[in-house]
Enzyme design. Structure first.
Site, PDB file in Angstrom:
ATOM      1  N   CYS A 104     -41.579   3.530 -14.403  1.00 56.79           N
ATOM      2  CA  CYS A 104     -41.570   2.824 -15.690  1.00 56.79           C
ATOM      3  C   CYS A 104     -40.173   2.444 -16.164  1.00 56.79           C
ATOM      4  CB  CYS A 104     -42.265   3.674 -16.750  1.00 56.79           C
ATOM      5  SG  CYS A 104     -44.048   3.820 -16.520  1.00 56.79           S
ATOM      6  N   LYS A 138     -45.356  -2.118 -24.179  1.00 56.31           N
ATOM      7  CA  LYS A 138     -45.016  -1.124 -23.151  1.00 56.31           C
ATOM      8  C   LYS A 138     -43.622  -1.374 -22.587  1.00 56.31           C
ATOM      9  CE  LYS A 138     -45.188   2.183 -20.222  1.00 56.31           C
ATOM     10  NZ  LYS A 138     -46.181   2.344 -19.178  1.00 56.31           N
TER      11      LYS A 138
END
Length: 409
Positions: A269, A215
């Site tokens: 993010c 990720k």
């Protein structure tokens, strides 16, 4: 598996869509949030965030009795942790919310339960979750060899990072491939089996640390590519070249795909995750660190461009310019302001004494300044600066403006 009880900790941009989706797939879902008003809103079948289709999913889930929200966890078969992972000053990862969430569920976890960390996390955080559970609930970790101090967990702990796009979350929760990494092969297997009940994309198996790094790598890759576009836009401004035309022409090469620049990079993010790698990787994370610095600098560069335009107006007209900051969200057509460069730009200009008209069509109010309708702002402003390419701003007829997002191209 559909008779299992699910407990979702954190009912924000990932937790609530996940809870609503699972409830509509037949699971009994108990959602947990620390904010009473959020719990009340959800229990009325309403939503507290903007996301297409989410309102329909939540209303159906609550009306069916499959989704309930509360301030405290309950006993369940699957626990999903979907809480924020910000950073401290100096870009040091902060997993305090994960630690608190893990301790909160510890009294309710039982043998054969699955505990899933969905929060984007520094490498090793899933192991930390398991260690906390081991400390809080030693009864769930059976001794296999007392002489070698070998213990076997009777629960299954894994990481499955979310990888959805705001504005398309309900679709991508189902369609996107997912990466599952357990602290043990058994945990991976059990967690993969669970995700396959509602994910149509491929569910890929690995270990917890690789899943965590995957990720972070995805978002660092995107951050690096955006940094190239943002640096290009700064150079084009210096060379008096239209960066949007340049990118359009360059991308006609069959193996080139330059992204569009912006006023920086925001969101929980991309603006955050690369720092997790830099913090752990130190001097070896050269490109990733530089990309972050370029994207941060682009925001400061945009502020200086706006200030210069306002000061020129003031000199020519003998009064302060009214600056319209068009858009506050971190990307188009959402209400999410997390790590938004547009918010930083707006706040900085206000703090430095400039008169600012803050525009954001997707929210009604902000704690630090008033929100102005974009039509009113366009009429009153002396300097118009587009920070976010919201659909409301496209095709506007305006002669003089600063466009950092290409909305009028």
């Amino acid at each position: 598996m559909y008779n299992k009880q699910i407990c979702v900790i954190g009912l924000g941009y990932i937790g609530l869509p996940t809870a609503a989706l699972l409830a509509n797939r037949g699971y009994d879902v108990h959602g947990v949030d620390v904010v009473q008003s959020t719990v009340d809103i959800i229990n009325r079948g309403e939503i507290h965030i903007v996301e297409p289709e989410l309102d329909t999913f939540v209303k159906a889930a609550v009306n069916s009795g499959k989704l309930k929200a509360d301030l405290k966890p309950c006993e369940a078969d699957v626990f999903i942790l979907a809480v924020p992972t910000p950073f401290h000053d100096g870009f040091v990862p902060n997993i305090d919310y994960i630690v608190s969430a893990t301790k909160a569920i510890a009294p309710y976890v039982k043998e054969n339960d699955i505990v899933i960390l969905e929060s984007t996390s520094p490498v090793g955080t899933t192991d930390t979750v398991e260690k906390i559970l081991k400390a809080e609930r030693p009864d769930l970790f059976k001794i296999q060899n007392s002489k070698l101090n070998i213990q076997k967990s009777s629960i299954f702990v894994a990481h499955c990072p979310e990888r959805v796009l705001p504005g398309q979350i309900m679709r991508e929760l189902v369609e996107n491939d997912r990466i599952v990494g357990g602290t043990t092969p058994e945990a991976t297997e059990k967690t993969v089996e669970f995700y396959k009940t509602f994910v149509s994309g491929e569910v890929l198996s690995t270990d917890a640390r690789t899943a965590e790094m995957a990720k972070l790598t995805e978002n660092s890759f995107r951050d690096t590519n955006i940094a190239f576009a943002n640096e290009l836009s700064i150079l084009c401004d210096k060379f008096e070249i239209d960066v949007w035309e340049l990118i359009k022409l360059t991308n006609r090469h069959p193996r080139v795909n330059v992204l569009n620049p912006g006023a920086g990079v925001g969101g929980h993010c991309i603006a955050v995750d690369p720092w997790f790698i830099v913090h752990a990787g130190g001097a070896d994370a050269k490109i990733i660190r530089t990309a972050r610095e370029v994207n941060t600098y682009k925001t400061e560069w945009a502020i200086e461009k706006i200030k210069n335009e306002a000061l020129v107006f003031e000199k020519e007209n003998g009064r302060k310019a009214k600056i319209a900051c068009m858009g506050l969200a971190f990307k188009p057509d959402i209400d999410d302001l997390r790590e938004s460069p547009a918010v930083y730009i707006t706040t900085t200009l206000i703090n430095q004494g400039f008169e600012v008209l803050a525009v954001e069509p997707n929210i009604n109010e902000h704690k630090d300044f008033d929100i102005v309708n974009y039509k009113v702002a366009l009429e009153d402003a002396d300097v118009v600066t587009f920070l976010v390419a919201h659909k409301e701003f496209k095709n506007l007829e305006i002669e003089t403006y600063l466009d950092f997002c290409g909305v009028l191209k």
